[in-house]
Design an enzyme around this catalytic site. Structure first.
Site, PDB file in Angstrom:
ATOM      1  N   LYS A  51       8.987   3.054  -4.497  1.00  0.00           N
ATOM      2  CA  LYS A  51       7.604   2.734  -4.135  1.00  0.00           C
ATOM      3  C   LYS A  51       6.891   3.960  -3.570  1.00  0.00           C
ATOM      4  O   LYS A  51       7.482   4.738  -2.824  1.00  0.00           O
ATOM      5  CB  LYS A  51       7.621   1.595  -3.102  1.00  0.00           C
ATOM      6  N   SER A  60       2.891  -5.833  -2.001  1.00  0.00           N
ATOM      7  CA  SER A  60       2.373  -4.539  -2.394  1.00  0.00           C
ATOM      8  C   SER A  60       3.348  -3.718  -3.227  1.00  0.00           C
ATOM      9  O   SER A  60       3.008  -2.651  -3.731  1.00  0.00           O
ATOM     10  CB  SER A  60       2.007  -3.744  -1.132  1.00  0.00           C
ATOM     11  N   SER A 104       6.068  -8.353   0.824  1.00  0.00           N
ATOM     12  CA  SER A 104       5.768  -7.440  -0.281  1.00  0.00           C
ATOM     13  C   SER A 104       6.931  -7.132  -1.209  1.00  0.00           C
ATOM     14  O   SER A 104       6.745  -6.475  -2.233  1.00  0.00           O
ATOM     15  CB  SER A 104       5.188  -6.134   0.269  1.00  0.00           C
TER      16      SER A 104
END
Length: 393
Positions: free
Chosen positions: A31, A108, A132
């Site tokens: 990420k 996210s 997330s």
């Protein structure tokens, strides 16, 4: 090189393994919050990338994975500063949900979920503050884990709300999820234990009817694996839990990022922009009112789970929303999600989500919430339960 949102990568960036071990021959996505030596983590926002320096060192999570034999395939999309659960980035687009092409992937950690579900990597790393990892895992038909708060170092990872932030990851099967856990948790996965199975029907009542029916059917299929849950009372109060999380998370976010937002005046997409404005407005009186709610959830869950309890719960109240859904409906759905994800969030507990059927033709997830530092136990149980679900199907 930018790869675009379709395949979930914000940047194809290959780093070979630096050692040998449990992850030999595997590839992973990371990420865009985690430090990679010589690269600036963009954190989903061009103004953030423009105003920050390249990292001097790799984040410890990246070091551990490379050292265990895995190779980095690339950097994955994230919502802006990780402050969303939708996966729709105003600047960089929306990664595909390979399990439901007309639906959002969830955020996210949207890119990490997308590349894993598409088979572009063997696993991918995300972060989980308010859901997330858990939410996009459920939306994309994946296995995912939010680890015990503080269990894995987040040094070299952009903080959002530090008292809620955790490391997490995605895999297409429970065995791979556990394999990564043996490295990042630095702990062997135990033989699947015999926990006290618990269930609170109030949590399932927050789901839409079709999702509740799918999850209840999945729980029923687990009887052959010895899962006969006793009814438990978590004190579920969706409005109070959601509101306390909203306030406490927002206050921390403004404390961490408010100075940068005020100085730089970054361009945010509509939903993120509104949430930062809300975060700026949080008062000390609101914080003081929210803290006892969090404390109460912690005490209740500590007493309820003890050292061997595992609570079965919906990961989200429904499948992924369709792309372009009404923003008002999307916001309402987001708050219903937070009411569920705040349970482990407030209490700092580990949570594993496993695929548990379909609702409206799209995946839904069933979660296992365990005691503090029960991460390895949950990973072992996820392996056992996933086999039971496959056999029952």
């Amino acid at each position: 090189m930018s790869a675009g949102p379709v395949e979930g990568f914000i940047e194809r960036l290959e780093r070979p393994a630096m050692g040998a071990g449990a992850l030999d021959g595997l590839s992973f996505g990371l990420k865009d919050l985690y430090d990679i030596r010589g690269r600036t983590a963009g954190c989903g926002n061009p103004d953030w990338a423009r105003t920050h320096e390249p990292a001097a060192a790799d984040a410890p999570v990246l070091q551990a994975l490379l050292g265990a034999g895995a190779a980095l395939a690339g950097v994955t999309h994230t919502d802006e500063l990780a402050y969303s659960l939708n996966g729709e980035n105003h600047h960089y687009g929306t990664p595909v949900n390979p399990a439901a092409l007309d639906r959002i992937p969830g955020g996210s950690s949207s890119g990490s979920a997308s590349v894993t579900a598409a088979g572009l990597t063997d696993f991918a790393i995300g972060s989980d503050t308010g859901g997330s990892v858990r939410v996009p895992a459920a939306y994309c038909g994946l296995f995912g884990i939010r680890t015990t708060h503080g269990r894995i170092s987040l040094a070299g990872c952009m903080p959002l709300a530090p008292s809620y932030d955790t490391c997490g990851w995605f895999a297409r099967d429970a065995a791979m999820l556990a394999r990564v856990g043996r490295v990042l948790l630095d702990q062997k996965t135990p033989e699947a234990p015999q926990p006290r199975w618990l269930i609170d029907p109030a949590l399932f009542r927050l789901c839409d009817d079709e999702t509740a029916a799918a999850l209840e059917a999945a729980v029923g299929m687990l009887g052959g694996a010895g899962v006969v849950p006793a009814k438990a009372d978590t004190g579920f109060d969706p409005e109070a839990w959601k509101e306390a999380f909203r306030i406490l998370q927002a206050a921390e976010i403004w404390r961490v990022h408010g100075g940068w937002v005020t100085a730089v005046r970054p361009e945010f997409g509509p939903g993120v922009r509104d949430r930062f404005r809300m975060a700026e407005s949080i008062t000390e009186a609101e914080i003081a009112e929210a803290r006892p709610v969090r404390d109460r959830v912690r005490r209740t869950m500590t007493d309820l789970l003890g050292s061997d309890g595992v609570l079965l719960a919906p990961t989200a109240p429904g499948p992924a929303p369709v792309r372009g859904w009404d923003p008002v409906l999307l916001d309402d759905f987001r708050y219903r999600i937070i009411a569920l994800t705040a349970l482990a969030g407030h209490a700092g507990l580990p949570q594993v989500t496993i695929p548990a059927g379909l609702s409206d033709g799209a995946p839904v997830g069933l979660s296992l919430i365990g005691p503090r530092d029960g991460d390895a136990m949950l990973l072992a149980l996820a392996e056992r339960l996933s086999e039971a679900l496959l056999t029952a199907a």
